[in-house]
Design a protein around this motif. Structure first.
Motif, PDB file in Angstrom:
ATOM      1  N   GLU A 152      -1.271   8.618   1.022  1.00 62.30           N
ATOM      2  CA  GLU A 152      -1.056  10.070   1.075  1.00 62.30           C
ATOM      3  C   GLU A 152       0.411  10.424   1.279  1.00 62.30           C
ATOM      4  OE1 GLU A 152      -2.025  11.335   5.636  1.00 62.30           O
ATOM      5  OE2 GLU A 152      -3.746  10.876   4.349  1.00 62.30           O
ATOM      6  N   ASP A 153       1.188   9.505   1.848  1.00 60.40           N
ATOM      7  CA  ASP A 153       2.630   9.705   2.023  1.00 60.40           C
ATOM      8  C   ASP A 153       3.360   8.661   1.170  1.00 60.40           C
ATOM      9  OD1 ASP A 153       4.959  10.811   3.007  1.00 60.40           O
ATOM     10  OD2 ASP A 153       4.989   9.546   4.799  1.00 60.40           O
ATOM     11  N   LEU A 154       3.109   8.700  -0.131  1.00 62.44           N
ATOM     12  CA  LEU A 154       3.641   7.717  -1.073  1.00 62.44           C
ATOM     13  C   LEU A 154       5.158   7.689  -1.045  1.00 62.44           C
ATOM     14  CD1 LEU A 154       2.648   5.838  -3.457  1.00 62.44           C
ATOM     15  CD2 LEU A 154       3.292   7.745  -4.956  1.00 62.44           C
ATOM     16  N   ILE A 155       5.728   6.482  -0.985  1.00 61.23           N
ATOM     17  CA  ILE A 155       7.179   6.318  -1.074  1.00 61.23           C
ATOM     18  C   ILE A 155       7.491   5.226  -2.099  1.00 61.23           C
ATOM     19  CG2 ILE A 155       7.661   7.116   1.265  1.00 61.23           C
ATOM     20  CD1 ILE A 155       8.044   4.166   2.074  1.00 61.23           C
ATOM     21  N   ALA A 156       8.649   5.338  -2.700  1.00 63.80           N
ATOM     22  CA  ALA A 156       9.093   4.356  -3.695  1.00 63.80           C
ATOM     23  C   ALA A 156       9.538   3.073  -3.008  1.00 63.80           C
ATOM     24  CB  ALA A 156      10.245   4.930  -4.518  1.00 63.80           C
ATOM     25  N   SER A 157       9.278   1.969  -3.660  1.00 63.78           N
ATOM     26  CA  SER A 157       9.813   0.694  -3.210  1.00 63.78           C
ATOM     27  C   SER A 157      11.341   0.754  -3.234  1.00 63.78           C
ATOM     28  CB  SER A 157       9.329  -0.408  -4.159  1.00 63.78           C
ATOM     29  OG  SER A 157      10.093  -1.573  -4.016  1.00 63.78           O
ATOM     30  N   TRP A 175      18.567   0.528   2.301  1.00 67.71           N
ATOM     31  CA  TRP A 175      17.708   1.660   1.955  1.00 67.71           C
ATOM     32  C   TRP A 175      17.675   2.545   3.191  1.00 67.71           C
ATOM     33  CZ3 TRP A 175      14.784  -3.142   0.613  1.00 67.71           C
ATOM     34  CH2 TRP A 175      15.107  -3.569  -0.673  1.00 67.71           C
ATOM     35  N   LEU A 176      18.248   3.720   3.096  1.00 67.30           N
ATOM     36  CA  LEU A 176      18.545   4.549   4.259  1.00 67.30           C
ATOM     37  C   LEU A 176      17.490   5.594   4.583  1.00 67.30           C
ATOM     38  CD1 LEU A 176      22.285   4.967   3.320  1.00 67.30           C
ATOM     39  CD2 LEU A 176      21.331   3.427   5.061  1.00 67.30           C
ATOM     40  N   ARG A 177      16.738   6.036   3.597  1.00 70.83           N
ATOM     41  CA  ARG A 177      15.649   6.986   3.848  1.00 70.83           C
ATOM     42  C   ARG A 177      14.651   6.862   2.705  1.00 70.83           C
ATOM     43  NH1 ARG A 177      19.807  10.359   4.524  1.00 70.83           N
ATOM     44  NH2 ARG A 177      18.915  11.124   6.447  1.00 70.83           N
ATOM     45  N   PRO A 178      13.411   7.242   2.957  1.00 73.71           N
ATOM     46  CA  PRO A 178      12.380   7.088   1.931  1.00 73.71           C
ATOM     47  C   PRO A 178      12.625   7.989   0.718  1.00 73.71           C
ATOM     48  CG  PRO A 178      11.431   7.897   4.010  1.00 73.71           C
ATOM     49  CD  PRO A 178      12.893   7.766   4.213  1.00 73.71           C
ATOM     50  N   VAL A 179      12.222   7.490  -0.434  1.00 74.97           N
ATOM     51  CA  VAL A 179      12.269   8.258  -1.679  1.00 74.97           C
ATOM     52  C   VAL A 179      10.825   8.571  -2.056  1.00 74.97           C
ATOM     53  CG1 VAL A 179      12.856   8.160  -4.126  1.00 74.97           C
ATOM     54  CG2 VAL A 179      14.442   7.222  -2.424  1.00 74.97           C
ATOM     55  N   ARG A 180      10.574   9.849  -2.312  1.00 75.68           N
ATOM     56  CA  ARG A 180       9.212  10.316  -2.576  1.00 75.68           C
ATOM     57  C   ARG A 180       9.108  10.892  -3.991  1.00 75.68           C
ATOM     58  NH1 ARG A 180       9.934  10.959   2.915  1.00 75.68           N
ATOM     59  NH2 ARG A 180       8.205  10.128   4.142  1.00 75.68           N
ATOM     60  N   PRO A 181       7.888  11.023  -4.493  1.00 77.77           N
ATOM     61  CA  PRO A 181       7.722  11.634  -5.813  1.00 77.77           C
ATOM     62  C   PRO A 181       8.404  13.000  -5.888  1.00 77.77           C
ATOM     63  CG  PRO A 181       5.628  10.747  -5.022  1.00 77.77           C
ATOM     64  CD  PRO A 181       6.598  10.651  -3.876  1.00 77.77           C
ATOM     65  N   GLY A 182       9.102  13.225  -6.976  1.00 79.28           N
ATOM     66  CA  GLY A 182       9.809  14.483  -7.181  1.00 79.28           C
ATOM     67  C   GLY A 182      11.248  14.470  -6.726  1.00 79.28           C
ATOM     68  N   ASP A 183      11.654  13.466  -5.930  1.00 75.41           N
ATOM     69  CA  ASP A 183      13.052  13.394  -5.511  1.00 75.41           C
ATOM     70  C   ASP A 183      13.952  13.156  -6.722  1.00 75.41           C
ATOM     71  OD1 ASP A 183      12.378  13.725  -2.855  1.00 75.41           O
ATOM     72  OD2 ASP A 183      12.803  11.657  -2.257  1.00 75.41           O
ATOM     73  N   VAL A 184      15.081  13.839  -6.731  1.00 75.02           N
ATOM     74  CA  VAL A 184      16.093  13.642  -7.762  1.00 75.02           C
ATOM     75  C   VAL A 184      17.249  12.902  -7.107  1.00 75.02           C
ATOM     76  CG1 VAL A 184      17.679  14.745  -9.377  1.00 75.02           C
ATOM     77  CG2 VAL A 184      15.400  15.715  -9.003  1.00 75.02           C
ATOM     78  N   PRO A 231       0.801  -1.239   0.000  1.00 77.88           N
ATOM     79  CA  PRO A 231       0.000   0.000   0.000  1.00 77.88           C
ATOM     80  C   PRO A 231       0.831   1.286   0.000  1.00 77.88           C
ATOM     81  CG  PRO A 231      -0.952  -1.586   1.514  1.00 77.88           C
ATOM     82  CD  PRO A 231       0.360  -2.167   1.046  1.00 77.88           C
ATOM     83  N   ARG A 232       1.958   1.331   0.710  1.00 77.04           N
ATOM     84  CA  ARG A 232       2.778   2.562   0.776  1.00 77.04           C
ATOM     85  C   ARG A 232       3.349   2.949  -0.585  1.00 77.04           C
ATOM     86  NH1 ARG A 232       4.893   4.649   5.574  1.00 77.04           N
ATOM     87  NH2 ARG A 232       5.299   6.410   4.234  1.00 77.04           N
ATOM     88  N   HIS A 233       3.382   1.980  -1.513  1.00 79.81           N
ATOM     89  CA  HIS A 233       3.938   2.241  -2.844  1.00 79.81           C
ATOM     90  C   HIS A 233       2.853   2.446  -3.899  1.00 79.81           C
ATOM     91  CE1 HIS A 233       7.444   0.936  -0.775  1.00 79.81           C
ATOM     92  NE2 HIS A 233       7.280  -0.354  -0.969  1.00 79.81           N
TER      93      HIS A 233
END
Length: 143
Positions: A43-48, A81-90, A37-39
Motif C-alpha cells: 500500500e506504500d509502494l516505493i521504488a527499488s 538512497w536518501l529518501r523513498p521514491v514513490r509512483p508519480g514522483d518526477v 514486497p515494498r517494491h
C-alpha cells in the motif's frame, strides 16, 4: 564532435533532464530484479534503489556519455538512497565535475570524477553517487 577529457573542467554542471516514475515501472523492475514486497505490491509502494540508480544511469548516458569520448568506468563511490521514491514522483538528474586526473594505466585517457544527484519534484535529493569515468584525450581521439 564528442567532448574529450580536455573539454571537462571542475565545476562543470550537466543537467540530465527528468523522468516520471510510474507504478507500473516500479513493479516491473522489482519483478525482474529486486522482488522485495515494498517494491511489488504494498500500500506504500516505493521504488527499488537499484531502479532509481538505473533510471539515473539512463539519463546520465543520454546527457553526457553519448556526447563524450567515454570509455569504461573504473567504478563508483558513495551511492546513497536518501529518501523513498514513490509512483508519480518526477526525478531530475544532474552531475557536477569535481575532479580530473591522469589515468595511470591508460595514457590516452583521463579520469573524470563527477558527483551525480537525483532530485524529486520538491528539489529534495533522493539519490547521490560519485561516478568515475575514463575519457579519451583529444590527442588520442584525433591523432
Amino acid at each position: 564532435m564528442p567532448r574529450a577529457f580536455e573539454d571537462f573542467h571542475v565545476g562543470d554542471v550537466f543537467e540530465l533532464g527528468s523522468q516520471k516514475i510510474t507504478h507500473e515501472e516500479i513493479v516491473r523492475f522489482a519483478q525482474a530484479y529486486d522482488p522485495q514486497p515494498r517494491h511489488l505490491d504494498h500500500e506504500d509502494l516505493i521504488a527499488s534503489g537499484w531502479h532509481v540508480t538505473a533510471t539515473f544511469m539512463r539519463l546520465y548516458t543520454e546527457g553526457v556519455l553519448l556526447h563524450a569520448e567515454a570509455e569504461v568506468s573504473p567504478g563508483v563511490d558513495e551511492l546513497r538512497w536518501l529518501r523513498p521514491v514513490r509512483p508519480g514522483d518526477v526525478l531530475t538528474g544532474r552531475v557536477t565535475v569535481v575532479g580530473l586526473a591522469a589515468s595511470l594505466s591508460r595514457p590516452d585517457c583521463g579520469i573524470l570524477q563527477q558527483r551525480g544527484e537525483f532530485l524529486d519534484d520538491r528539489e529534495r535529493p533522493v539519490m547521490r553517487i560519485m561516478i568515475y569515468g575514463l575519457m579519451r584525450r583529444r590527442q588520442a581521439a584525433n591523432p
